[in-house]
Design a protein around this motif. Structure first.
Motif, short mmCIF file in Angstrom:
data_model
loop_
_atom_site.label_atom_id
_atom_site.label_comp_id
_atom_site.label_asym_id
_atom_site.label_seq_id
_atom_site.Cartn_x
_atom_site.Cartn_y
_atom_site.Cartn_z
N LYS A 149 -10.36 -5.85 34.79
CA LYS A 149 -9.15 -5.90 35.61
C LYS A 149 -8.01 -6.60 34.90
O LYS A 149 -6.85 -6.17 34.99
N THR A 150 -8.32 -7.67 34.16
CA THR A 150 -7.26 -8.40 33.48
C THR A 150 -6.61 -7.57 32.40
O THR A 150 -5.38 -7.61 32.22
N ARG A 151 -7.39 -6.80 31.66
CA ARG A 151 -6.81 -5.92 30.63
C ARG A 151 -5.90 -4.87 31.26
O ARG A 151 -4.81 -4.59 30.73
N ALA A 152 -6.34 -4.27 32.37
CA ALA A 152 -5.53 -3.24 33.02
C ALA A 152 -4.22 -3.83 33.55
O ALA A 152 -3.15 -3.20 33.41
N GLN A 153 -4.26 -5.02 34.13
CA GLN A 153 -3.04 -5.65 34.63
C GLN A 153 -2.08 -5.96 33.49
O GLN A 153 -0.86 -5.79 33.63
N LEU A 154 -2.60 -6.42 32.37
CA LEU A 154 -1.72 -6.75 31.25
C LEU A 154 -1.04 -5.49 30.71
O LEU A 154 0.17 -5.50 30.43
N LEU A 155 -1.79 -4.40 30.55
CA LEU A 155 -1.18 -3.17 30.04
C LEU A 155 -0.14 -2.62 31.02
O LEU A 155 0.90 -2.09 30.60
N HIS A 156 -0.42 -2.75 32.30
CA HIS A 156 0.56 -2.28 33.29
C HIS A 156 1.85 -3.09 33.20
O HIS A 156 2.97 -2.55 33.22
#
Length: 435
Positions: free
Chosen positions: A399-406
Motif C-alpha cells: 500500500k505504501t508503494r502505491a500511495q507514493l507512486l500516486h
C-alpha cells in the motif's frame, strides 16, 4: 455406641531437641564418639533462646517513635554516608564499594549524549502533549528542560579520561591473568556504552583467488555497515551542533567554529548517500553541480538500517534540499526495483523511508521539487521495469508503494503541466501498469 476421643489439649510451640538432629558422624543417644565428640544432653533445645534485652525487660517510658526510613527517590537530596546504613553482614567500606559499582553507569559527564534516547523520547512526548493542547513548547523553555551537549574540547577530555581508565583496568586484568595462569580473558567493557557486536579493523580490498559468492556478500554487507555507521555519526553530531548553535547559553565566539563543524558533517552525510561535489575548475569560483553515485546509494539502502538513516535525514531536514533532489530518483528506483513479499520484518523501515520521501519532498510545495527531478524519477522507474514488465508486480500488496507512486504522478502532473517529455513518460508509466 463408641464415643469419640476427646481432642488433645492445646500445647505451646514445638521446640526441636538435640536428639532430633544428631551431628554428622556422631552416635545416636549423645554418646561420646570415636573422634572425641563431647556428650550433649539429648533433651536440650536445638537452638538456645537469646537472653532478653534490657529494652524487653523494662519498656521505655513515653511513646515509641518509629525509625525514619532512608529514601533514595529524591534527586535533590545530599549524599548518604555508608555508616548510616545499618548492616550486620558488610562493613561500611564494602557497602560503599558495592553501591559505587552499581551507581557508576549513572555518573555521566555528558548527559545529552549518554542519555540521548531518553532525552529525545521526553522531548517528543512533551511536544506531543503541547500539540494536543494547541501549541508548541517555546525553544527557550525546551532548551532548559534538556541538558546542553558538552563542547568539543570537553568531549575529547572525557574520551581521554575514559581511555586511561580502560587501559588501566585492562592492564590490571592482564597482569592478574599472567600471575594466576588463567585460561581465557577477563573482558573489561565500558558500562556507559553498549558492548560491540562485531569488530572490523580493516576491510579486505584485494580480490582473493577462489572467493565464493558468500564471501562477496559478506564483504558487501561490511561495506554497507561501515558507510551507514559513518552516516549515523555525522547525523548525531549534527543534532548536537544544532542544539548548541540555537541555545542562548552558548558563547557567541564559539558559533563560528560550530558552523564549520556543521558544514563538515553535512559533507560526510552527503557522501554517505553517494552525493559528491567536485572542486571548482581553475579560474572559476563557482563549483560544478553535485553528482550522485547510484552504486554508493544502493550499498546504503541494501540494509534496513540504511533505509532508516535516509528517512531520518529527510524527516529532520539534515540532508540539504539540492542533495535530496538528487537522491530521490535513485532511491525510488532502488526501492521499487524488486517485488515486495508480505510480512517481512524490514517492511517497517521501507515504509518509513517512502513516507518520509512522500511527505517531506514530493508533497511539499515550499520549496518545490524541480521538474527535472520529477521527470528523472519517473524515467528511472520506467527504465527498470520496461523490459521485464514488473512495475505492477512491484506494487502489488504494498500500500505504501502505491500511495507514493500516486502522489508522485499527481505532483509531477502539476509541476510539469504542458511538458511534452513528461506526457510521453506518463503514457509509458500507465501502459506498464496495465500489463
Amino acid at each position: 455406641a463408641r464415643g469419640r476421643a476427646a481432642p488433645a489439649a492445646a500445647t505451646g510451640p514445638q521446640i526441636f531437641k538435640q536428639k532430633d538432629f544428631p551431628s554428622l558422624g556422631g552416635r545416636p543417644g549423645g554418646e561420646e564418639g570415636a573422634g572425641g565428640d563431647k556428650k550433649v544432653d539429648d533433651d536440650a533445645p536445638l537452638v538456645q533462646s537469646p537472653p532478653p534485652s534490657p529494652a524487653q525487660q523494662q519498656p521505655a517510658p513515653g511513646p515509641v517513635i518509629p525509625p525514619v526510613p532512608i529514601l533514595f527517590n529524591n534527586p535533590a537530596a545530599g549524599p548518604v554516608p555508608a555508616s548510616s546504613i545499618p548492616s550486620t553482614m558488610m562493613p561500611p567500606r564494602d557497602i560503599t564499594y558495592v553501591v559505587g559499582s552499581m551507581m557508576r553507569p549513572l555518573a555521566m559527564e555528558d548527559p545529552f549524549t549518554q542519555d540521548h534516547y531518553y532525552h529525545n523520547y521526553q522531548e517528543a512526548k512533551r511536544n506531543e502533549v503541547a500539540r494536543q493542547m494547541g501549541g508548541m513548547i517555546p525553544a527557550e523553555q525546551l532548551a532548559m528542560l534538556t541538558p546542553l551537549p558538552v563542547l568539543l574540547n570537553k568531549k575529547k577530555a572525557i574520551e581521554k579520561k575514559e581511555g586511561k581508565w580502560t587501559d588501566f583496568t585492562q592492564g590490571r586484568a592482564k597482569k592478574w591473568e599472567q600471575n594466576e595462569k588463567v585460561l581465557g580473558h577477563v573482558a573489561k567493557t565500558n558500562v556507559k556504552a553498549a558492548r560491540p557486536q562485531i569488530a572490523i579493523p580493516v576491510l579486505k580490498q584485494e580480490k582473493v583467488e577462489g572467493e565464493n559468492d558468500e564471501e562477496k556478500l559478506r564483504a558487501e554487507i561490511f561495506k554497507s555497515r561501515v558507510r551507514i555507521d559513518g552516516g549515523y555519526e555525522a547525523l548525531l553530531e549534527l543534532f548536537e551542533l544544532q542544539r548548541l548553535v540555537k541555545d542562548p547559553r552558548v558563547n557567541p565566539n564559539r558559533r563560528e567554529f560550530m558552523m564549520s563543524e556543521v558544514a563538515r558533517n553535512i559533507v560526510v552525510l552527503e557522501e554517505t548517500f553517494g552525493v559528491t561535489t567536485a572542486e571548482p575548475p581553475e579560474g572559476s569560483e563557482e563549483p560544478p553541480p553535485p553528482t550522485i553515485d547510484p552504486a554508493s546509494l544502493s550499498t546504503v539502502l541494501a540494509l534496513p538500517k540504511g533505509q532508516q538513516l535516509l528517512a531520518r535525514c529527510v524527516e529532520t531536514g539534515m540532508l540539504p534540499h539540492p542533495s535530496a533532489c538528487l537522491v530521490l530518483p535513485a532511491a525510488l528506483s532502488n526501492v521499487l526495483s524488486s517485488p515486495r513479499p508480505s510480512n517481512r520484518p524490514q517492511d517497517a523501515k521501507e515504509d518509513r523511508l517512502l513516507l518520509a520521501l512522500q511527505n517531506n519532498l514530493i508533497s511539499v510545495s515550499d520549496p518545490p521539487l524541480p521538474a527535472t527531478t520529477f521527470k528523472d524519477a519517473v524515467r528511472k522507474i520506467c527504465a527498470h521495469h520496461e523490459a521485464k514488465g514488473t512495475l505492477r508486480q512491484s506494487i502489488k500488496g504494498a500500500k505504501t508503494r502505491a500511495q507514493l507512486l500516486h502522489t508522485l504522478m499527481k505532483r509531477a502532473g502539476e509541476v510539469c503541466a504542458g511538458d511534452d517529455e513528461f506526457k510521453d513518460l506518463e503514457e509509458a508509466f500507465v501502459g506498464m501498469l496495465k500489463q
